[in-house]
Design a protein around this motif. Structure first.
Motif, mmCIF file in Angstrom:
data_model
loop_
_atom_site.group_PDB
_atom_site.id
_atom_site.type_symbol
_atom_site.label_atom_id
_atom_site.label_comp_id
_atom_site.label_asym_id
_atom_site.label_seq_id
_atom_site.Cartn_x
_atom_site.Cartn_y
_atom_site.Cartn_z
ATOM 1 N N LEU A 1 -109.029 -37.167 -1.737
ATOM 2 C CA LEU A 1 -109.048 -38.217 -2.755
ATOM 3 C C LEU A 1 -110.016 -37.878 -3.888
ATOM 4 N N PHE A 2 -111.145 -37.270 -3.547
ATOM 5 C CA PHE A 2 -112.135 -36.896 -4.554
ATOM 6 C C PHE A 2 -111.543 -35.903 -5.553
ATOM 7 N N PHE A 3 -110.891 -34.860 -5.029
ATOM 8 C CA PHE A 3 -110.339 -33.852 -5.929
ATOM 9 C C PHE A 3 -109.075 -34.343 -6.635
ATOM 10 N N LEU A 4 -108.327 -35.249 -6.004
ATOM 11 C CA LEU A 4 -107.193 -35.845 -6.684
ATOM 12 C C LEU A 4 -107.665 -36.664 -7.885
ATOM 13 N N LEU B 1 -110.486 -36.247 -9.553
ATOM 14 C CA LEU B 1 -110.969 -35.314 -10.575
ATOM 15 C C LEU B 1 -109.811 -34.671 -11.329
ATOM 16 N N PHE B 2 -108.755 -34.310 -10.587
ATOM 17 C CA PHE B 2 -107.581 -33.699 -11.208
ATOM 18 C C PHE B 2 -106.947 -34.647 -12.229
ATOM 19 N N VAL B 3 -106.740 -35.899 -11.832
ATOM 20 C CA VAL B 3 -106.112 -36.870 -12.731
ATOM 21 C C VAL B 3 -106.980 -37.093 -13.966
ATOM 22 N N LEU B 4 -108.284 -37.261 -13.763
ATOM 23 C CA LEU B 4 -109.189 -37.483 -14.889
ATOM 24 C C LEU B 4 -109.200 -36.287 -15.840
ATOM 25 N N ALA B 5 -109.227 -35.086 -15.272
ATOM 26 C CA ALA B 5 -109.248 -33.882 -16.099
ATOM 27 C C ALA B 5 -107.937 -33.716 -16.861
ATOM 28 N N LEU B 6 -106.802 -34.002 -16.197
ATOM 29 C CA LEU B 6 -105.503 -33.878 -16.854
ATOM 30 C C LEU B 6 -105.363 -34.888 -17.981
ATOM 31 N N VAL B 7 -105.795 -36.110 -17.732
ATOM 32 C CA VAL B 7 -105.748 -37.130 -18.779
ATOM 33 C C VAL B 7 -106.665 -36.732 -19.939
ATOM 34 N N GLY B 8 -107.867 -36.262 -19.601
ATOM 35 C CA GLY B 8 -108.791 -35.830 -20.642
ATOM 36 C C GLY B 8 -108.234 -34.674 -21.455
ATOM 37 N N GLN B 9 -107.605 -33.716 -20.766
ATOM 38 C CA GLN B 9 -106.996 -32.580 -21.462
ATOM 39 C C GLN B 9 -105.903 -33.049 -22.409
ATOM 40 N N SER B 10 -105.077 -33.999 -21.947
ATOM 41 C CA SER B 10 -103.968 -34.473 -22.783
ATOM 42 C C SER B 10 -104.483 -35.194 -24.032
ATOM 43 N N ILE B 11 -105.560 -35.962 -23.884
ATOM 44 C CA ILE B 11 -106.112 -36.692 -25.028
ATOM 45 C C ILE B 11 -106.763 -35.727 -26.023
#
Length: 227
Positions: free
Chosen positions: A14-17, A19-29
């Motif tokens: 769950l921790f890495f999931l 982080l993955f979602v946050l990083a992907l959203v941040g990358q897209s923005i």
């Protein structure tokens, strides 16, 4: 099972999931604003966020990172079947290279009552299940690499069109310097990270981490030998 227990028992995933979602959203923005800034600098119309995250450019950026990560784990999983590094908790102990016996792997007649069904059945299903981690990692790598290459040729042809250059084929792109420059930049960093993790973990420790030997274990002893 309570929600609290489910979170506790799956905390690492769950921790890495998250982080993955946050990083992907941040990358897209960040990528959205960067892309529109570049379009504005060239006097072109900006695009919406939805159009950007479904664009070939965004697909290439995401896929080229995914394929390098899954290639890293694919090779690491395969290499650790046969190759060893004395003293590293990332390796089996010297002399234990190979796929192991059926008894060691608890498959077929040696399976436990609660072993996975395909481990107990034998035959091709046990062979497939016994290599399923490598198969899935390899499949995700190949699919990510394919997505990167397909998206990349679209981006390349869009750039060629703006500069009055002819369009190229997918095959032309996957043998081009541009494709391999982007690809090998990611691969070399992943190989370096894995190699240093294997080597550093011989001599360095992190108390309480499953990726480290116990603090007092000698450098030349692996985590498996320390039990």
């Amino acid at each position: 099972m309570s929600m609290r227990r489910a979170i506790r028992d799956n905390g690492l995933s769950l921790f890495f999931l998250a982080l993955f979602v946050l990083a992907l959203v941040g990358q897209s923005i960040a990528g959205f604003f960067r892309n529109n800034s570049e379009l504005a600098d060239h006097g072109m119309a900006t695009i919406g966020f939805g159009e950007f995250v479904t664009s070939s450019g965004f697909l290439v950026d995401v896929a080229e990172n995914w394929q390098s990560e899954f290639l890293q784990f694919f090779l690491f999983i395969a290499a650790t079947v046969w190759l060893v590094q004395r003293g590293s908790p990332e390796s089996k102990k010297p002399g234990d290279g190979g796929p192991g016996s059926d008894e060691d792997q608890r498959i077929g007649a040696h399976a436990r009552g609660d072993s996975p069904r395909w481990a107990r059945l034998g035959g091709w299903r046990t062979v497939v299940y016994g290599n399923s981690l490598l198969i899935v990692m390899g499949a995700v790598f190949v699919l990510s690499w394919l997505a990167q290459s397909l998206g990349g040729v679209v981006v390349m042809n869009e750039e060629n069109s703006m500069h009055g250059a002819p369009a190229i084929t997918w095959l032309d792109y996957v043998v081009s310097a541009d494709f391999w420059d982007r690809t090998l930049q990611n691969w070399q960093s992943e190989f370096l990270a894995v190699g240093t993790m294997v080597a550093f973990s011989i001599y360095l420790r992190q108390r309480g981490s499953a990726e480290s030997k116990p603090v007092g274990v000698p450098h030349h002893v692996s985590a498996l030998e320390s039990d």
